[in-house]
Every structure is written in C-alpha cells, then in structure tokens.
Design a protein around this motif. Structure first.
Motif: not given
Length: 249
Positions: A94-123
């Motif tokens: 898993r630490r090797e994955i952290l060093r990879d500059s590419r973003t996978g499905v897990g990262g994209a999903l985590a970031l996308g959900v986080a931004l939506v959740a933050l926007a909804l919290g702001g609303l």
C-alpha cells in the motif's frame, strides 16, 4: 508561537508567509500552531458566504477560496489514501501505491465523494444564514486542524517522509494548548448555534484519530498522505456535524 504559526501556514497553505528551518522546527513542536492556522484558513474561505449572491454561488465561492488558500496537497493525500484503501496486500504494498503519482479508481472515488460531501455541507451551512454559516465554516476548519494536531501528537509515525517528520515530535501534553486555542471557535456564537459549533469542533479530531488507526493498521503508521486525508475528511465531518446539530437543536 509566531514562528510556529508561520511554519504551520507554510505547511498547510499557499499563503506567501515565507518559511525557514526555525519555523519548521517550531511548528513540529507546537501542535497549537495547526489550530491557529485553521482560523486563518477558515476565515478566508468563509468570505464568499458573506457575498450578496445566491446560496449555490456562495458555496461555490467557498470551495474555490478554500483550495486557492490551501492548494491541492491535502486533497492529493486523500486521493492517494483512497487508492491504498482499495488495494489488497501488505502495508508495504500500500505504501508503494502512495508513491505512485497516478490516481486510480479508489482515489478518484474518494476525492469525488469528498468534494460532493463538502459542497452539500456548505449548502446546509449556508441555509442557516450568513452569520451562522461563517461560524460553522470557521469551526469546521479549526476542527480539522485540531484533528491534525491530535494525529501529530498521538499517532505512530510511518515510513520516513513528511508524516514521520511531524508525528511524534510533540507529546500528548502539548495538545492542551491546542485545545485551549480551539475553544474560542465555539464561544460568542450567534443565538442557538452553540451546540452546532461544539459538534463541529469535536468531529474533526474524532475523524483524524480514526484515520490514524486505519493508517497504522494498513500503512504501518501515519504518513503525509494520511495527514492530508485526515484534514479533508475532518473538515467534511465537522461541517456536517455542525449542520446536523443546528438543524436538530
């Protein structure tokens, strides 16, 4: 403390405060500096919520202001942790994955959900009116930074890197000043918003400690990416906790 705060702002934001070895060392030894930086970030990010524009536009302005001030380093840490969480294998894998500059499905999903959740919290916060929404955003940012302070003082350092350079540099007793600095974020609250601000302040540290437990179990210790994830998730949890408390009480 001023030197430590300068180091904290250099570490946590893109503000042109300048930094040097003395500021960095003072920051690592002073968890309360995280919290002071939270007031600065939260205050600047909340300004669009005072603008005489539609709520949706004000919240969009909040998101833009937030990431203009903080940059994308912590969001990148959340994405990296999302990729690591989606992977199978030992902590070293898993630490090797952290060093990879590419973003996978897990990262994209985590970031996308986080931004939506933050926007909804702001609303949700904006629905409480400008005075309360600004205080909720400020409390959420202070809470997220208090969580980072708790992680720095109580977490177990991971592999050599940014996380290990911060974690363990201060004792648990050093958290007492950090708590004292965070308390004003819940004081002098607009009528009826005290429970909401208190809920927001408690949520960030709780989330950060959970992230720390996950990082210790899955990554072998708290890494710089785990710090970023704790910051992003702590802010979201604090904002929603405050909105929920405002709605119910």
């Amino acid at each position: 403390m001023l030197t430590a705060v300068r180091g904290a702002l250099a570490f946590l934001t893109r503000l042109p405060v300048g930094s040097d070895g003395a500021a960095w060392d003072a920051f690592r030894a002073t968890p309360a500096a995280f919290v002071v930086a939270g007031y600065v970030v939260g205050g600047l990010a909340a300004l669009p919520l005072l603008a005489p524009v539609p709520v949706s536009t004000a919240v969009a302005g909040y998101l833009v202001a937030l990431y203009l001030v903080t940059g994308v380093t912590h969001a990148d840490g959340l994405a990296d942790c999302g990729d690591a969480a989606a992977a199978h294998g030992a902590a070293a894998d898993r630490r090797e994955i952290l060093r990879d500059s590419r973003t996978g499905v897990g990262g994209a999903l985590a970031l996308g959900v986080a931004l939506v959740a933050l926007a909804l919290g702001g609303l949700g916060a904006a629905g409480a009116g400008p005075r309360v929404s600004v205080r909720l955003v400020l409390a959420a940012e202070v809470s997220a930074k208090a969580g980072m302070a708790a992680l720095a003082a109580l977490g177990d350092p991971g592999h050599e890197g940014l996380g290990s350079a911060v974690v363990g540099e201060a004792s648990g007793a050093a958290l007492l000043p950090a708590v004292a600095v965070a308390v004003p974020a819940a004081l002098a609250a607009p009528s009826g918003s005290g429970p909401a601000l208190l809920a927001a302040l408690l949520a960030g540290p709780a989330v950060a400690l959970l992230v720390g437990r996950w990082a210790t179990a899955r990554l072998g210790g708290v890494t710089g990416d785990a710090f970023g994830a704790a910051n992003e998730l702590g802010r979201i949890a604090a904002l929603h906790a405050g909105v929920i408390a405002w709605t119910l009480w």
